[in-house]
Design a protein around this motif. Sequence first.
Motif, PDB file in Angstrom:
ATOM      1  N   TYR A   1      14.325  39.297  10.369  1.00 34.06           N
ATOM      2  CA  TYR A   1      13.209  39.166  11.305  1.00 34.06           C
ATOM      3  C   TYR A   1      13.466  38.038  12.302  1.00 34.06           C
ATOM      4  O   TYR A   1      14.307  37.164  12.097  1.00 34.06           O
ATOM      5  N   LEU A   2      12.730  38.107  13.423  1.00 32.58           N
ATOM      6  CA  LEU A   2      12.753  37.058  14.444  1.00 32.58           C
ATOM      7  C   LEU A   2      11.439  36.298  14.393  1.00 32.58           C
ATOM      8  O   LEU A   2      10.394  36.859  14.074  1.00 32.58           O
TER       9      LEU A   2
ATOM     10  N   ILE B   1      13.384  28.741  30.330  1.00 31.65           N
ATOM     11  CA  ILE B   1      14.446  28.377  29.385  1.00 31.65           C
ATOM     12  C   ILE B   1      14.165  29.043  28.037  1.00 31.65           C
ATOM     13  O   ILE B   1      13.048  28.964  27.521  1.00 31.65           O
ATOM     14  N   ILE B   2      15.179  29.699  27.481  1.00 29.78           N
ATOM     15  CA  ILE B   2      15.030  30.384  26.198  1.00 29.78           C
ATOM     16  C   ILE B   2      16.172  29.938  25.288  1.00 29.78           C
ATOM     17  O   ILE B   2      17.340  29.991  25.664  1.00 29.78           O
ATOM     18  N   ILE B   3      15.816  29.469  24.091  1.00 31.94           N
ATOM     19  CA  ILE B   3      16.803  29.006  23.114  1.00 31.94           C
ATOM     20  C   ILE B   3      16.860  30.016  21.970  1.00 31.94           C
ATOM     21  O   ILE B   3      15.842  30.306  21.340  1.00 31.94           O
ATOM     22  N   LEU B   4      18.062  30.547  21.701  1.00 36.36           N
ATOM     23  CA  LEU B   4      18.247  31.528  20.636  1.00 36.36           C
ATOM     24  C   LEU B   4      18.969  30.868  19.472  1.00 36.36           C
ATOM     25  O   LEU B   4      20.078  30.332  19.633  1.00 36.36           O
ATOM     26  N   ASP B   5      18.342  30.893  18.317  1.00 39.58           N
ATOM     27  CA  ASP B   5      18.925  30.289  17.115  1.00 39.58           C
ATOM     28  C   ASP B   5      19.365  31.408  16.173  1.00 39.58           C
ATOM     29  O   ASP B   5      18.624  31.816  15.277  1.00 39.58           O
TER      30      ASP B   5
ATOM     31  N   VAL C   1       8.812  39.263  14.425  1.00 44.71           N
ATOM     32  CA  VAL C   1       9.297  40.590  14.798  1.00 44.71           C
ATOM     33  C   VAL C   1      10.225  41.058  13.686  1.00 44.71           C
ATOM     34  O   VAL C   1      11.293  40.473  13.464  1.00 44.71           O
ATOM     35  N   ASP C   2       9.833  42.081  12.965  1.00 44.61           N
ATOM     36  CA  ASP C   2      10.644  42.585  11.856  1.00 44.61           C
ATOM     37  C   ASP C   2      11.775  43.466  12.377  1.00 44.61           C
ATOM     38  O   ASP C   2      11.589  44.288  13.280  1.00 44.61           O
TER      39      ASP C   2
ATOM     40  N   ASP D   1      14.085  32.404  16.702  1.00 44.39           N
ATOM     41  CA  ASP D   1      14.843  32.081  15.497  1.00 44.39           C
ATOM     42  C   ASP D   1      15.137  33.368  14.737  1.00 44.39           C
ATOM     43  O   ASP D   1      14.244  34.195  14.523  1.00 44.39           O
ATOM     44  N   VAL D   2      16.392  33.550  14.326  1.00 46.86           N
ATOM     45  CA  VAL D   2      16.808  34.750  13.590  1.00 46.86           C
ATOM     46  C   VAL D   2      16.916  34.414  12.110  1.00 46.86           C
ATOM     47  O   VAL D   2      17.516  33.392  11.743  1.00 46.86           O
TER      48      VAL D   2
END
Length: 486
Positions: free
Chosen positions: A288-289, A340-344, A281-282, A301-302
């Motif tokens: 981007y993600l 469950i969602i993990i955001l980096d 995802v830009d 991931d960011v």
Amino acid sequence: MSEDILVNITPQETRVALVLQGAVQELHIERTLSRGMAGNIYLGKVVRVLPGMQSAFIDIGLDRAAFLHVADIWEARSRENGGAPTPIEKLLYDGQSLMVQVVKDPIGTKGARLSTQISIAGRMLVYLPQDPHIGISQRIENEAGREQLKQRVQRLLPPEEKGGFIIRTMAEDASEADLQMDIDYLRKTWSNLSQLTKTKPAPLLLYQDLSLAQRVLRDFVNDDTSSIQVDSRENFVMLQQFATTYTPSVLPRLMHYTGERPLFELYAVEEEIQRALGRRVDLKSGGYLIVDQTEAMTTIDVNTGSYVSGRNFDDTIFKTNLEAAHAIARQLRLRNLGGIIILDFIDMENAEHKTAVLAELNKALARDRTKISVSNFSALGLVEMTRKRTRESLAHILCETCPACAGKGQVKTARTICYEILRELLREARQFNPREFRILASQVVVDMFLEEESQHLAMLGDFIGKPISLQVESQFHQEQYDIILM
């Protein structure tokens, strides 16, 4: 901020897009052949009671038996003694008929999740026929208003009423007539389905929730909604009739779209759907993600990408993470990601920056109608969160596992397959004595044998003393092959 709701209806499916300031925020898809079952009420039959798991499998007429845990049995909770629910084996027995409601659709290999606490949703109220309690939505924050609403509903109930209600946010400004209409509709619905249980055998569908288009009018429309555009004349008329009875305040905003360009094309929804199925995802800044969805969890991931701005690198990271927080909230709704969602996020040294990014994330998630829980940054710099999963994600609805890679996202190289075939030939030659070995494989593997691996193939042929021939099988993908003994 004004929000437009677009409803695209064809005989095979209904698609709904929520557009806020030109950007698609949510997508909902319901196919005629596979409508979601959450909210449906069934007369089920107990197939098997599992005392060890304190659960039971219930036949409700689907391919797979549905799952009922003791914690979801109303009778067990209502008889709690000292915090311990009644054991399931004392409540259910094999072959028993039981009224149940689907609380989670079947997802992947898991059957539907059931509850025996029945609830029927209306426009203003949710009816709880087994529970005399009157509750109220937490989103109605005014304490005096909450108490007044409870009293208004209580006054409208007939003396013989044994059930209860949950007051929805839309009841806050409702008239007495609106509330009475909802109460009458819900009580009549319950009476009708209760009667069915006495005359029909299990398994039986007793009640099905409204169609997606109807639920849009009941659940999605709010004060920020400026228009509901429907591109089907026939369904527009049906929704008008529904709105006239149940949601009259929506009528002025309900429109029939008659433009030449398809509705979803006009608002670039089709392009957004394609992007929502991709990993990347830009972001506008150049960052981007990367979104990876697995059976157990989703990771996001960011990355900074080409974004270079601000006075220093820390400033660049901070601004990218702030933009990513809004993009993540939108992607969760757009893709309907749950569990469950993990955001980096990109690592930040500054504690104030971390606090600001987390606050921005929570602010962006506030518009989500689905229950969400967000933790602080962990020691590894990750943000763990959960989003309630009640239906399939967008990818699960529109896509299936790739038959070539079986969901791995990668396939073995042609050279790897060549070496597997050579080892298999050697094993076969030790067990059998055919006149010839014939290799059936994809074009790319056969080409590899004819060119770069021709020497190794010839050496093996000499070693086993048998001719080896090659044949292209056009239907095979790269990892598929077969060895025929001639």
